[in-house]
Scaffold this active site. Sequence first.
Site, PDB file in Angstrom:
ATOM      1  N   HIS A   1     -31.545  35.434  26.082  1.00  0.00           N
ATOM      2  CA  HIS A   1     -32.000  35.334  27.474  1.00  0.00           C
ATOM      3  C   HIS A   1     -33.492  35.633  27.631  1.00  0.00           C
ATOM      4  O   HIS A   1     -33.923  36.752  27.342  1.00  0.00           O
ATOM      5  CB  HIS A   1     -31.215  36.331  28.331  1.00  0.00           C
ATOM      6  CG  HIS A   1     -29.734  36.226  28.150  1.00  0.00           C
ATOM      7  ND1 HIS A   1     -28.984  35.195  28.667  1.00  0.00           N
ATOM      8  CD2 HIS A   1     -28.864  37.017  27.490  1.00  0.00           C
ATOM      9  CE1 HIS A   1     -27.726  35.367  28.336  1.00  0.00           C
ATOM     10  NE2 HIS A   1     -27.619  36.452  27.622  1.00  0.00           N
TER      11      HIS A   1
ATOM     12  N   SER B   1     -33.734  30.268  25.397  1.00  0.00           N
ATOM     13  CA  SER B   1     -32.733  31.140  26.003  1.00  0.00           C
ATOM     14  C   SER B   1     -31.355  30.729  25.485  1.00  0.00           C
ATOM     15  O   SER B   1     -31.179  29.641  24.954  1.00  0.00           O
ATOM     16  CB  SER B   1     -32.761  31.057  27.540  1.00  0.00           C
ATOM     17  OG  SER B   1     -31.992  32.132  28.064  1.00  0.00           O
TER      18      SER B   1
ATOM     19  N   SER C   1     -30.323  31.816  32.595  1.00  0.00           N
ATOM     20  CA  SER C   1     -30.752  33.222  32.523  1.00  0.00           C
ATOM     21  C   SER C   1     -32.252  33.415  32.373  1.00  0.00           C
ATOM     22  O   SER C   1     -32.723  34.546  32.433  1.00  0.00           O
ATOM     23  CB  SER C   1     -30.045  33.906  31.348  1.00  0.00           C
ATOM     24  OG  SER C   1     -30.403  33.268  30.141  1.00  0.00           O
TER      25      SER C   1
ATOM     26  N   ASP D   1     -27.943  35.265  20.211  1.00  0.00           N
ATOM     27  CA  ASP D   1     -27.127  35.919  21.251  1.00  0.00           C
ATOM     28  C   ASP D   1     -26.060  34.909  21.661  1.00  0.00           C
ATOM     29  O   ASP D   1     -26.307  34.012  22.446  1.00  0.00           O
ATOM     30  CB  ASP D   1     -28.002  36.296  22.446  1.00  0.00           C
ATOM     31  CG  ASP D   1     -27.199  36.995  23.535  1.00  0.00           C
ATOM     32  OD1 ASP D   1     -27.759  37.860  24.234  1.00  0.00           O
ATOM     33  OD2 ASP D   1     -26.007  36.682  23.690  1.00  0.00           O
TER      34      ASP D   1
ATOM     35  N   GLU E   1     -26.565  39.580  18.824  1.00  0.00           N
ATOM     36  CA  GLU E   1     -26.601  40.519  19.957  1.00  0.00           C
ATOM     37  C   GLU E   1     -25.243  40.835  20.551  1.00  0.00           C
ATOM     38  O   GLU E   1     -25.014  41.957  20.978  1.00  0.00           O
ATOM     39  CB  GLU E   1     -27.513  39.935  21.051  1.00  0.00           C
ATOM     40  CG  GLU E   1     -27.607  40.739  22.324  1.00  0.00           C
ATOM     41  CD  GLU E   1     -28.549  41.929  22.237  1.00  0.00           C
ATOM     42  OE1 GLU E   1     -29.164  42.121  21.176  1.00  0.00           O
ATOM     43  OE2 GLU E   1     -28.640  42.686  23.227  1.00  0.00           O
TER      44      GLU E   1
ATOM     45  N   ASN F   1     -24.372  44.054  17.960  1.00  0.00           N
ATOM     46  CA  ASN F   1     -23.482  44.379  19.083  1.00  0.00           C
ATOM     47  C   ASN F   1     -22.758  45.690  18.890  1.00  0.00           C
ATOM     48  O   ASN F   1     -22.571  46.447  19.848  1.00  0.00           O
ATOM     49  CB  ASN F   1     -22.459  43.263  19.285  1.00  0.00           C
ATOM     50  CG  ASN F   1     -21.538  43.540  20.463  1.00  0.00           C
ATOM     51  OD1 ASN F   1     -21.988  43.563  21.613  1.00  0.00           O
ATOM     52  ND2 ASN F   1     -20.267  43.799  20.177  1.00  0.00           N
TER      53      ASN F   1
ATOM     54  N   LYS G   1     -26.119  50.236  21.121  1.00  0.00           N
ATOM     55  CA  LYS G   1     -26.186  48.957  21.848  1.00  0.00           C
ATOM     56  C   LYS G   1     -24.971  48.852  22.759  1.00  0.00           C
ATOM     57  O   LYS G   1     -25.112  48.766  23.983  1.00  0.00           O
ATOM     58  CB  LYS G   1     -26.218  47.770  20.874  1.00  0.00           C
ATOM     59  CG  LYS G   1     -26.539  46.432  21.543  1.00  0.00           C
ATOM     60  CD  LYS G   1     -25.301  45.689  22.029  1.00  0.00           C
ATOM     61  CE  LYS G   1     -25.668  44.388  22.715  1.00  0.00           C
ATOM     62  NZ  LYS G   1     -24.462  43.704  23.289  1.00  0.00           N
TER      63      LYS G   1
ATOM     64  N   ASP H   1     -24.935  48.920  26.782  1.00  0.00           N
ATOM     65  CA  ASP H   1     -24.617  47.694  27.529  1.00  0.00           C
ATOM     66  C   ASP H   1     -23.405  47.928  28.424  1.00  0.00           C
ATOM     67  O   ASP H   1     -23.417  47.702  29.622  1.00  0.00           O
ATOM     68  CB  ASP H   1     -24.214  46.599  26.521  1.00  0.00           C
ATOM     69  CG  ASP H   1     -25.211  45.476  26.488  1.00  0.00           C
ATOM     70  OD1 ASP H   1     -24.809  44.354  26.145  1.00  0.00           O
ATOM     71  OD2 ASP H   1     -26.368  45.741  26.802  1.00  0.00           O
ATOM     72  N   ASN H   2     -22.349  48.434  27.799  1.00  0.00           N
ATOM     73  CA  ASN H   2     -21.059  48.437  28.479  1.00  0.00           C
ATOM     74  C   ASN H   2     -20.937  49.572  29.482  1.00  0.00           C
ATOM     75  O   ASN H   2     -20.532  49.366  30.614  1.00  0.00           O
ATOM     76  CB  ASN H   2     -19.924  48.526  27.454  1.00  0.00           C
ATOM     77  CG  ASN H   2     -19.999  47.388  26.454  1.00  0.00           C
ATOM     78  OD1 ASN H   2     -20.872  46.525  26.558  1.00  0.00           O
ATOM     79  ND2 ASN H   2     -19.117  47.388  25.478  1.00  0.00           N
TER      80      ASN H   2
ATOM     81  N   CYS I   1     -23.615  48.909  32.968  1.00  0.00           N
ATOM     82  CA  CYS I   1     -22.764  48.512  34.098  1.00  0.00           C
ATOM     83  C   CYS I   1     -22.685  49.618  35.135  1.00  0.00           C
ATOM     84  O   CYS I   1     -22.601  49.343  36.340  1.00  0.00           O
ATOM     85  CB  CYS I   1     -21.388  48.112  33.600  1.00  0.00           C
ATOM     86  SG  CYS I   1     -21.465  46.602  32.612  1.00  0.00           S
TER      87      CYS I   1
ATOM     88  N   HIS J   1     -15.546  39.594  32.041  1.00  0.00           N
ATOM     89  CA  HIS J   1     -15.710  38.344  31.288  1.00  0.00           C
ATOM     90  C   HIS J   1     -16.367  37.292  32.160  1.00  0.00           C
ATOM     91  O   HIS J   1     -16.301  37.366  33.385  1.00  0.00           O
ATOM     92  CB  HIS J   1     -14.319  37.858  30.861  1.00  0.00           C
ATOM     93  CG  HIS J   1     -14.333  37.125  29.568  1.00  0.00           C
ATOM     94  ND1 HIS J   1     -15.279  37.348  28.590  1.00  0.00           N
ATOM     95  CD2 HIS J   1     -13.519  36.180  29.084  1.00  0.00           C
ATOM     96  CE1 HIS J   1     -15.033  36.567  27.560  1.00  0.00           C
ATOM     97  NE2 HIS J   1     -13.973  35.843  27.821  1.00  0.00           N
TER      98      HIS J   1
ATOM     99  N   HIS K   1     -29.121  44.281  33.305  1.00  0.00           N
ATOM    100  CA  HIS K   1     -29.317  45.687  32.962  1.00  0.00           C
ATOM    101  C   HIS K   1     -30.770  46.096  33.137  1.00  0.00           C
ATOM    102  O   HIS K   1     -31.686  45.275  32.973  1.00  0.00           O
ATOM    103  CB  HIS K   1     -28.898  45.930  31.508  1.00  0.00           C
ATOM    104  CG  HIS K   1     -27.435  45.757  31.271  1.00  0.00           C
ATOM    105  ND1 HIS K   1     -26.487  45.965  32.239  1.00  0.00           N
ATOM    106  CD2 HIS K   1     -26.756  45.389  30.172  1.00  0.00           C
ATOM    107  CE1 HIS K   1     -25.294  45.726  31.740  1.00  0.00           C
ATOM    108  NE2 HIS K   1     -25.418  45.382  30.487  1.00  0.00           N
TER     109      HIS K   1
ATOM    110  N   SER L   1     -30.734  48.253  23.113  1.00  0.00           N
ATOM    111  CA  SER L   1     -30.239  47.047  22.416  1.00  0.00           C
ATOM    112  C   SER L   1     -31.324  46.440  21.553  1.00  0.00           C
ATOM    113  O   SER L   1     -31.124  46.139  20.381  1.00  0.00           O
ATOM    114  CB  SER L   1     -29.821  45.987  23.443  1.00  0.00           C
ATOM    115  OG  SER L   1     -28.807  46.437  24.269  1.00  0.00           O
TER     116      SER L   1
ATOM    117  N   GLN M   1     -32.210  45.422  17.578  1.00  0.00           N
ATOM    118  CA  GLN M   1     -32.599  44.085  17.122  1.00  0.00           C
ATOM    119  C   GLN M   1     -33.836  44.168  16.228  1.00  0.00           C
ATOM    120  O   GLN M   1     -33.900  43.542  15.172  1.00  0.00           O
ATOM    121  CB  GLN M   1     -32.900  43.165  18.320  1.00  0.00           C
ATOM    122  CG  GLN M   1     -31.691  42.541  18.967  1.00  0.00           C
ATOM    123  CD  GLN M   1     -31.023  41.456  18.114  1.00  0.00           C
ATOM    124  OE1 GLN M   1     -31.504  41.101  17.040  1.00  0.00           O
ATOM    125  NE2 GLN M   1     -29.892  40.959  18.575  1.00  0.00           N
TER     126      GLN M   1
END
Length: 475
Positions: A52, A75, A80, A130, A196, A221, A226, A230-231, A235, A341, A394, A402, A406
């Site tokens: 992205h 991307s 995105s 990604d 990713e 991931n 990471k 992310d999760n 969120c 999802h 995010h 993240s 990378q």
Amino acid sequence: WEGNRIKDINEADFGRKEIEIAEVEMPGLMACREEFGPSQILKGARITGSLHMTIQTAVLIETLHKLGADLRWCSCNIFSTQDHAAAAIAKAGSAKVFAWKGENLQEYWELTFEALNFPNNQGPTILVDDGGDATMMILEGAKWEKIYEERKELPDPARYETEDEKNLYAVLKRTIPEDPTRWRRCIKDLAGVSEETTTGVHRLYQIAKKGELPFPAINVNDSVTKSKFDNVYGCRHSLPDGIFRATDVMIAGKKVVICGFGDVGKGCAEAMVGCGARVYVTEIDPICALQACMKGLQVVRLESVLKEADIFITTTGNKNIIMAEHMAQMKNNAIVGNIGHFDNEIDYHGLCNWPEIKKVEIKPQVERFQFPDGHGIIMLAQGRLLNLGCATGHPSFVMSNSFTNQTLAQIELWTNRNTGKYKNEVYKLPKELDEKVARLHLKSLGAELTVLSKEQADYIHVPVEGPYKNEDYKY
Ligand SMILES: NC(=O)c1ccc[n+]([C@@H]2O[C@H](COP(=O)([O-])OP(=O)(O)OC[C@H]3O[C@@H](n4cnc5c(N)ncnc54)[C@H](O)[C@@H]3O)[C@@H](O)[C@H]2O)c1
Ligand SMILES: O=C(Nc1ccc2nc(N3CCOCC3)sc2c1)c1ccc(CN2C(=O)C=NC2=O)cc1
């Protein structure tokens, strides 16, 4: 702008201002520039990125560039790209950029090809992916080159099912006759790929399982620094952000149902509790359900709270969680959104096709659907990821974790391209590097780490400098 394909170079100054703000919020990447910049550790590397094209990604790109790499970037999602980020990178010359918000699928695959097409028909020597589209173009390209070598012709892209495949193969059909060994040369030159996301990692494991992975892969991931960021924390931040931007609703005092109590659900529930909501959880997994109870949350079936809850958020990674029939029973102006999802947790299609339903767009990404009985529900981001559709994804600090993974993965692949350390398999980053990512983010938060004495380290059987946990430790 020479050699780039972007929407509007005039957005560069705006992009640059936001990049400079983001840099301060991305201490891990700035620390990598300090540590690895002087030695130009990525000198000679040609990096293609398919990820992205956002402001945060721009900071990653400029970090890799400052480490000496030559970059081309596209991307991994047709919507995105933040055009001002793309423009800033193009204007600075940190990379050649091939991306704009609102690409069609033909453009998307053409742009992915451009990002893989370095001068003199060379490919990348390391890849940031990604979702796996860049990896797939290379592998499918090599496959089709062999077909072309044997038959001097290529299959018709129209034979493929999806628009995605049709457009990918149309690019291959055009480019292979022009250079029938490009993709095999690319595979030979590639030191590897760092991936990713869950989707892309899943694809890599499947390819590796068939013994068809022709270069090493690092699974970014599943680094703790990471996925947890992310999760859970990403969120936890961006759910309320999206709800507030979309509805300005007062969350305090409201009944909020979080479907799923995994990493994302835990972050979302915590955010809603913090906003003063009464939080209900739906779960299929007794362990996660028990965890919710231990947090003082009410575990319910969705059907039991349809008529009384005010906000419904899906986080399951599963499909068909909230159906149109459920929404028909909800209270007037109940808010429904998804942060799990892509676009199949909520039955948006069924809602649009409900008999005599009336749809009114309140504003972009916010729609009110009115049922024949006059009550309505507020749908966020057409049931797609509301933190992306209604907010900006995010925050930079989350992405810094993240993207520091990378950067370390790219350095690992490049510095070990001739050591034989990495075989053609999928690897996670060693825990020392996962811990290093965390270390690089502590100073900016004013955190002071305690140092183990040798005696203590021996007592708990860990090295003084770490790693401090075993491989299956659940953080
Ligand atoms: N929007 C974002 O920015 C973002 C960020 C990270 C992850 N995600 C996505 O969020 C989803 C969840 O990620 P995660 O890491 O929390 O996964 P997870 O597996 O840790 O959590 C999902 C939870 O949902 C539960 N679940 C599954 N089916 C259910 C059902 N029918 N009813 C109730 N609960 C059910 C599972 O038991 C599990 O506990 C994934 O699709 C992931 O890709 C989105
Ligand atoms: O997917 C991302 N973004 C995105 C944005 C808008 C958008 N609009 C869409 N549509 C669908 C069809 O109808 C029209 C509107 S789909 C879509 C997707 C995305 C994911 C992770 C990161 C990672 N990330 C951050 O979170 C912050 N910086 C990052 O790099 C970014 C974007």
